[in-house]
Design an enzyme around this catalytic site. Structure first.
Site, PDB file in Angstrom:
ATOM      1  N   GLU A   1      54.023  89.974  48.936  1.00 27.36           N
ATOM      2  CA  GLU A   1      55.019  88.902  48.850  1.00 27.36           C
ATOM      3  C   GLU A   1      55.901  88.998  47.616  1.00 27.36           C
ATOM      4  OE1 GLU A   1      56.147  86.538  50.815  1.00 27.36           O
ATOM      5  OE2 GLU A   1      54.908  87.478  52.353  1.00 27.36           O
TER       6      GLU A   1
ATOM      7  N   ASP B   1      89.094  65.933  14.154  1.00 25.84           N
ATOM      8  CA  ASP B   1      88.539  65.113  13.079  1.00 25.84           C
ATOM      9  C   ASP B   1      87.108  65.521  12.804  1.00 25.84           C
ATOM     10  OD1 ASP B   1      90.835  63.692  13.079  1.00 25.84           O
ATOM     11  OD2 ASP B   1      90.054  62.005  14.245  1.00 25.84           O
TER      12      ASP B   1
ATOM     13  N   LYS C   1      89.438  64.463   8.550  1.00 26.68           N
ATOM     14  CA  LYS C   1      89.760  63.081   8.160  1.00 26.68           C
ATOM     15  C   LYS C   1      88.574  62.181   8.411  1.00 26.68           C
ATOM     16  CE  LYS C   1      93.323  60.626   8.167  1.00 26.68           C
ATOM     17  NZ  LYS C   1      93.542  60.603   6.726  1.00 26.68           N
TER      18      LYS C   1
ATOM     19  N   GLY D   1      86.979  58.871  19.738  1.00 27.04           N
ATOM     20  CA  GLY D   1      87.237  57.652  20.502  1.00 27.04           C
ATOM     21  C   GLY D   1      88.521  57.748  21.287  1.00 27.04           C
TER      22      GLY D   1
ATOM     23  N   THR E   1      86.898  54.317  23.473  1.00 32.03           N
ATOM     24  CA  THR E   1      86.872  53.905  22.075  1.00 32.03           C
ATOM     25  C   THR E   1      85.468  53.435  21.662  1.00 32.03           C
ATOM     26  OG1 THR E   1      88.024  52.578  20.425  1.00 32.03           O
ATOM     27  CG2 THR E   1      87.568  51.514  22.540  1.00 32.03           C
TER      28      THR E   1
ATOM     29  N   MET F   1      85.205  50.750  10.887  1.00 28.80           N
ATOM     30  CA  MET F   1      85.148  51.087   9.456  1.00 28.80           C
ATOM     31  C   MET F   1      84.799  49.851   8.630  1.00 28.80           C
ATOM     32  SD  MET F   1      88.459  53.614   9.390  1.00 28.80           S
ATOM     33  CE  MET F   1      89.439  52.724  10.587  1.00 28.80           C
TER      34      MET F   1
END
Ligand code: SAH
Length: 464
Positions: free
Chosen positions: A22, A248, A270, A302, A331, A383
């Protein structure tokens, strides 16, 4: 990666397999798809093997394996399903210089055979280092479903046309030609027959030969909150065809992985705080690459239109005569309410919701604070970590209830997501205790739904 996937040239080369049951049959069915010269060694070969032998598709040695049987073989399979015999035959084959595999014995194999999706000449090999064959089979089934069965035919016709298409200049124009063929014109033409596909290729080549190079362009793309599955299909497409990706620092590596392999990746770094490229440097960078003819993806965490300084970058493009478009993303506020099982708006609680940044709140007028301090108000504060104490002070001063729920979600949608359920009175202390380093969103006026359910149960008990 313990095993490195490669594709071995087998046309006209020897592959030897010891075994006739097999396990041997399963491997042979696969190997018969190749153009290898197959030799099976077995004292007692299964009827199928004998049938293949009489059809001239392989040759059989009706005895146990001997030294030299694998001479000149590229690959050897030990498939006798007997540990001692497999060890013996694979040792012989290794001595003959073949790369050896023992069926169902990962540790003693020099190579393993992946799960294969066959759309010849398009072949997808799937491996899990032996860890999860079930998973490999599932992935195989998914891919089988996803890859149209005409793909192989299309690829074969395309391959025959490669030399002609080499008349196109290397790089973007040639790539666009092929992606137009494989993803658009080709599949459409295939439904009308193979001749139609060849005509389509001729027409397409004419068009691309005379076409001017596509001018540079900038796509402002939302990368979502971090989970790659929260990317839009449009974002994926843009990443697939980008020449340059300017991103970013918040973008997760899993998402950057999705960019076209040849794309130039630039970290514009950033971040709310810490070292960063100045905004005007970023604007200049975007314009410079687009002007040089690149398809630029400006990848922002986001949604690019939320606290992303998007307008400055658009203005720079417009001033330089560079075309652009926006691809929205999910977002952080959306990902964060999802994480706590809440809605951003709710009938009879709040019909509006504010998106604020912790930075700008320092410039809030008294009437803004007063409005926010009313009960039932909801705000998503971006933030806002560093501004927590300031925000708390102002809201309390304007009459907000100290028990107002405030939830901070760090790394929303990512594997390291963290939820801190606080109230306005405990917010600064709870934040300090949580010691967060990742991006975090503050949801003012919302508590995690589970916590709320628990709370209302307690309330009910108290009232009972
Ligand atoms: N354009 C982005 C926001 C950029 S401002 C968006 O639409 O989400 C950066 C801030 O977004 C961070 O300081 C943090 O407050 C928030 N943020 C971004 N990603 C986040 C995430 N995965 N989880 C929680 N907050 C996030």
């Amino acid at each position: 990666m313990q095993h490195f996937p490669i594709f071995v040239a087998l046309a006209g080369r020897r592959v030897v397999l010891s075994g006739g049951g097999e396990a041997a049959l399963a491997k042979l069915r696969l190997l018969l798809k190749t153009e290898a010269r197959l030799t099976v060694i077995s004292a007692n070969p299964a009827p199928d093997i004998l049938a293949w032998e009489s059809a001239g598709r392989l040759s059989v040695l009706r005895r146990a394996m001997q030294p030299g049987d694998a001479d000149g073989a590229v690959l050897f399979y030990a498939a006798d399903e007997d540990a001692a015999e497999d060890a013996r035959t694979s040792a012989l084959a290794r001595a003959d210089g073949a790369l050896t595999n023992i069926v169902d014995n990962l540790d003693d194999s020099q190579f393993i055979t992946p799960a294969i999706v066959d759309r010849d000449p398009v072949t997808v090999a799937i491996g899990t280092e032996g860890a999860a064959p079930v998973l490999a089979r599932q992935i195989k089934a998914d891919l089988e479903e996803r890859l149209p069965s005409g793909l192989g035919r299309l690829a074969r016709i395309g391959k025959g046309f490669r030399k002609m298409a080499d008349a196109l200049p290397m790089g973007r124009r040639r790539r666009d030609f092929w992606s137009d063929f494989y993803l658009g014109a080709g599949p459409r033409a295939l439904s009308a027959g193979e001749d139609q596909v060849r005509d389509t290729l001729d027409a397409l080549l004419d068009r691309y030969m005379s076409a001017a190079d596509r001018p540079g362009h900038v796509a402002f793309v939302g990368a979502g909150p971090g989970d790659p599955e929260l990317l839009t299909l449009k974002a994926r497409k843009a990443l697939d065809s980008a020449d340059v990706v300017i991103h970013d620092r918040l973008i997760s590596p899993e998402i950057l992985e999705l960019a076209r392999r040849e794309a130039l990746m630039i970290d514009a770094g950033k971040e709310g705080f810490g070292p960063s490229m100045s905004q005007s440097d970023i604007d200049a960078l975007i314009v410079e690459h687009a002007r040089a003819g690149a398809q630029v993806v400006r990848l922002k965490s986001g949604d690019p239109t939320v606290f992303g300084r998007l307008d400055e970058e658009i203005d720079a493009c417009t001033a330089a005569g560079v075309t652009w478009h926006i691809v929205p993303g999910i977002t952080a506020a959306s990902a964060s309410v999802a994480a706590i099982g809440q809605s951003l708006t709710r009938r009879e609680r709040n019909a509006s919701v504010r998106f604020l940044t912790g930075h700008d709140m320092k410039g809030f007028a008294d009437h803004d604070w007063k409005a926010l301090a009313r009960s039932g108000e909801v705000a998503a504060i971006y933030m806002g970590k560093k501004a927590a104490r300031f925000i708390q002070g102002r809201l309390l001063m304007h009459g907000a209830d100290p028990a107002t729920a405030v939830t901070v979600i760090e790394n929303a949608s990512r594997p390291d997501q963290k939820i801190i359920a606080a109230t306005l009175s405990t917010l600064p202390a709870d934040l300090a205790a949580a010691d967060m380093n990742g991006p975090a969103l503050t949801l003012y006026g919302l508590a995690p739904r589970a916590a709320q359910t628990v709370l209302s149960q307690i309330d009910r008990q108290e009232f009972a």
